[in-house]
Design a protein around this motif. Sequence first.
Motif, PDB file in Angstrom:
ATOM      1  N   LEU A   1       0.851  -1.186   0.000  1.00 21.79           N
ATOM      2  CA  LEU A   1       0.000   0.000   0.000  1.00 21.79           C
ATOM      3  C   LEU A   1       0.888   1.237   0.000  1.00 21.79           C
ATOM      4  O   LEU A   1       1.704   1.413   0.907  1.00 21.79           O
ATOM      5  CB  LEU A   1      -0.916  -0.001   1.223  1.00 21.79           C
ATOM      6  N   VAL A   2       0.729   2.084  -1.018  1.00 18.27           N
ATOM      7  CA  VAL A   2       1.454   3.345  -1.114  1.00 18.27           C
ATOM      8  C   VAL A   2       0.510   4.453  -0.670  1.00 18.27           C
ATOM      9  O   VAL A   2      -0.576   4.610  -1.236  1.00 18.27           O
ATOM     10  CB  VAL A   2       1.950   3.600  -2.561  1.00 18.27           C
ATOM     11  N   VAL A   3       0.933   5.209   0.346  1.00 20.64           N
ATOM     12  CA  VAL A   3       0.111   6.286   0.891  1.00 20.64           C
ATOM     13  C   VAL A   3       0.835   7.608   0.640  1.00 20.64           C
ATOM     14  O   VAL A   3       1.883   7.862   1.227  1.00 20.64           O
ATOM     15  CB  VAL A   3      -0.138   6.090   2.400  1.00 20.64           C
ATOM     16  N   GLU A   4       0.273   8.403  -0.248  1.00 25.21           N
ATOM     17  CA  GLU A   4       0.914   9.659  -0.667  1.00 25.21           C
ATOM     18  C   GLU A   4      -0.172  10.606  -1.167  1.00 25.21           C
ATOM     19  O   GLU A   4      -0.993  10.203  -1.996  1.00 25.21           O
ATOM     20  CB  GLU A   4       1.932   9.360  -1.774  1.00 25.21           C
ATOM     21  N   ASP A   5      -0.170  11.832  -0.679  1.00 28.44           N
ATOM     22  CA  ASP A   5      -1.211  12.778  -1.076  1.00 28.44           C
ATOM     23  C   ASP A   5      -0.951  13.431  -2.434  1.00 28.44           C
ATOM     24  O   ASP A   5      -1.873  13.862  -3.104  1.00 28.44           O
ATOM     25  CB  ASP A   5      -1.422  13.852  -0.009  1.00 28.44           C
ATOM     26  N   THR A   6       0.294  13.490  -2.869  1.00 25.72           N
ATOM     27  CA  THR A   6       0.624  14.082  -4.161  1.00 25.72           C
ATOM     28  C   THR A   6       0.514  13.020  -5.246  1.00 25.72           C
ATOM     29  O   THR A   6       1.268  12.036  -5.245  1.00 25.72           O
ATOM     30  CB  THR A   6       2.057  14.665  -4.132  1.00 25.72           C
ATOM     31  N   ILE A   7      -0.412  13.222  -6.168  1.00 24.09           N
ATOM     32  CA  ILE A   7      -0.702  12.198  -7.176  1.00 24.09           C
ATOM     33  C   ILE A   7       0.524  11.841  -8.023  1.00 24.09           C
ATOM     34  O   ILE A   7       0.762  10.670  -8.304  1.00 24.09           O
ATOM     35  CB  ILE A   7      -1.906  12.596  -8.070  1.00 24.09           C
ATOM     36  N   THR A   8       1.320  12.828  -8.394  1.00 19.30           N
ATOM     37  CA  THR A   8       2.503  12.558  -9.218  1.00 19.30           C
ATOM     38  C   THR A   8       3.486  11.666  -8.474  1.00 19.30           C
ATOM     39  O   THR A   8       3.973  10.671  -9.023  1.00 19.30           O
ATOM     40  CB  THR A   8       3.185  13.879  -9.632  1.00 19.30           C
ATOM     41  N   MET A   9       3.769  11.991  -7.221  1.00 19.55           N
ATOM     42  CA  MET A   9       4.711  11.190  -6.432  1.00 19.55           C
ATOM     43  C   MET A   9       4.161   9.790  -6.189  1.00 19.55           C
ATOM     44  O   MET A   9       4.893   8.799  -6.240  1.00 19.55           O
ATOM     45  CB  MET A   9       5.007  11.903  -5.100  1.00 19.55           C
TER      46      MET A   9
ATOM     47  N   GLU B   1       3.791  -6.227  -8.361  1.00 20.13           N
ATOM     48  CA  GLU B   1       2.605  -5.923  -9.172  1.00 20.13           C
ATOM     49  C   GLU B   1       1.358  -5.665  -8.334  1.00 20.13           C
ATOM     50  O   GLU B   1       0.453  -4.964  -8.770  1.00 20.13           O
ATOM     51  CB  GLU B   1       2.334  -7.077 -10.144  1.00 20.13           C
ATOM     52  N   ASP B   2       1.293  -6.260  -7.153  1.00 19.24           N
ATOM     53  CA  ASP B   2       0.094  -6.157  -6.321  1.00 19.24           C
ATOM     54  C   ASP B   2       0.221  -4.936  -5.406  1.00 19.24           C
ATOM     55  O   ASP B   2       0.671  -5.032  -4.267  1.00 19.24           O
ATOM     56  CB  ASP B   2      -0.079  -7.443  -5.499  1.00 19.24           C
ATOM     57  N   VAL B   3      -0.143  -3.773  -5.952  1.00 18.61           N
ATOM     58  CA  VAL B   3      -0.014  -2.519  -5.211  1.00 18.61           C
ATOM     59  C   VAL B   3      -1.359  -1.798  -5.143  1.00 18.61           C
ATOM     60  O   VAL B   3      -2.161  -1.873  -6.069  1.00 18.61           O
ATOM     61  CB  VAL B   3       1.060  -1.596  -5.832  1.00 18.61           C
ATOM     62  N   GLU B   4      -1.575  -1.143  -4.032  1.00 17.58           N
ATOM     63  CA  GLU B   4      -2.760  -0.319  -3.809  1.00 17.58           C
ATOM     64  C   GLU B   4      -2.283   1.089  -3.523  1.00 17.58           C
ATOM     65  O   GLU B   4      -1.132   1.297  -3.159  1.00 17.58           O
ATOM     66  CB  GLU B   4      -3.554  -0.819  -2.600  1.00 17.58           C
ATOM     67  N   GLU B   5      -3.191   2.061  -3.616  1.00 16.17           N
ATOM     68  CA  GLU B   5      -2.814   3.430  -3.318  1.00 16.17           C
ATOM     69  C   GLU B   5      -3.871   4.106  -2.451  1.00 16.17           C
ATOM     70  O   GLU B   5      -5.057   3.804  -2.557  1.00 16.17           O
ATOM     71  CB  GLU B   5      -2.575   4.229  -4.594  1.00 16.17           C
ATOM     72  N   ALA B   6      -3.392   4.997  -1.587  1.00 16.86           N
ATOM     73  CA  ALA B   6      -4.265   5.782  -0.719  1.00 16.86           C
ATOM     74  C   ALA B   6      -3.764   7.220  -0.711  1.00 16.86           C
ATOM     75  O   ALA B   6      -2.567   7.465  -0.857  1.00 16.86           O
ATOM     76  CB  ALA B   6      -4.264   5.213   0.703  1.00 16.86           C
ATOM     77  N   VAL B   7      -4.683   8.171  -0.520  1.00 20.45           N
ATOM     78  CA  VAL B   7      -4.333   9.588  -0.582  1.00 20.45           C
ATOM     79  C   VAL B   7      -3.935  10.177   0.769  1.00 20.45           C
ATOM     80  O   VAL B   7      -3.375  11.270   0.826  1.00 20.45           O
ATOM     81  CB  VAL B   7      -5.466  10.427  -1.204  1.00 20.45           C
ATOM     82  N   ASP B   8      -4.240   9.487   1.862  1.00 15.94           N
ATOM     83  CA  ASP B   8      -3.850   9.943   3.192  1.00 15.94           C
ATOM     84  C   ASP B   8      -4.006   8.785   4.177  1.00 15.94           C
ATOM     85  O   ASP B   8      -4.439   7.697   3.802  1.00 15.94           O
ATOM     86  CB  ASP B   8      -4.682  11.161   3.642  1.00 15.94           C
ATOM     87  N   GLY B   9      -3.653   9.031   5.434  1.00 20.19           N
ATOM     88  CA  GLY B   9      -3.702   7.983   6.442  1.00 20.19           C
ATOM     89  C   GLY B   9      -5.092   7.434   6.697  1.00 20.19           C
ATOM     90  O   GLY B   9      -5.262   6.228   6.917  1.00 20.19           O
TER      91      GLY B   9
END
Length: 121
Positions: free
Chosen positions: A4-12, A26-34
């Motif tokens: 799980l990648v947690v990062e508020d800046t979409i580009t980063m 390959e098995d990655v998820e994304e979140a915009v904040d905690g």
Amino acid sequence: MKILVVEDTITMRHIMLHMLRTLGYEDVEEAVDGCHALELISKQKIDLVITDMNMPKMDGFKLLQTIKADPQLAHIPVMMVTCDADKDNIQLAMAAKVAGFIIKPFNLGTLEKQLKKVLKA
């Protein structure tokens, strides 16, 4: 392995997702904040969290503390990404059992080295 990648800046966030995929994860998820991260963690098995330190709503440090305080989640390694090399913040995160640090800006080699270190532990 689900990351799980947690990062508020979409580009980063997209750069990190691309780097992880380049390294074979390959098995990655994304979140915009905690807060968003905790929602995802409650719904699926996450094996590693890579989080930015500075984010709105819930920052990476509070996310780290929340994960480590929950007996159901405490086993999940959390890697912190930050542009802030402040020793006090790093010491606080270390005390809260952060698995590793990456200082921005970083490259593919730095990410790979930290992943190997964290996933070995």
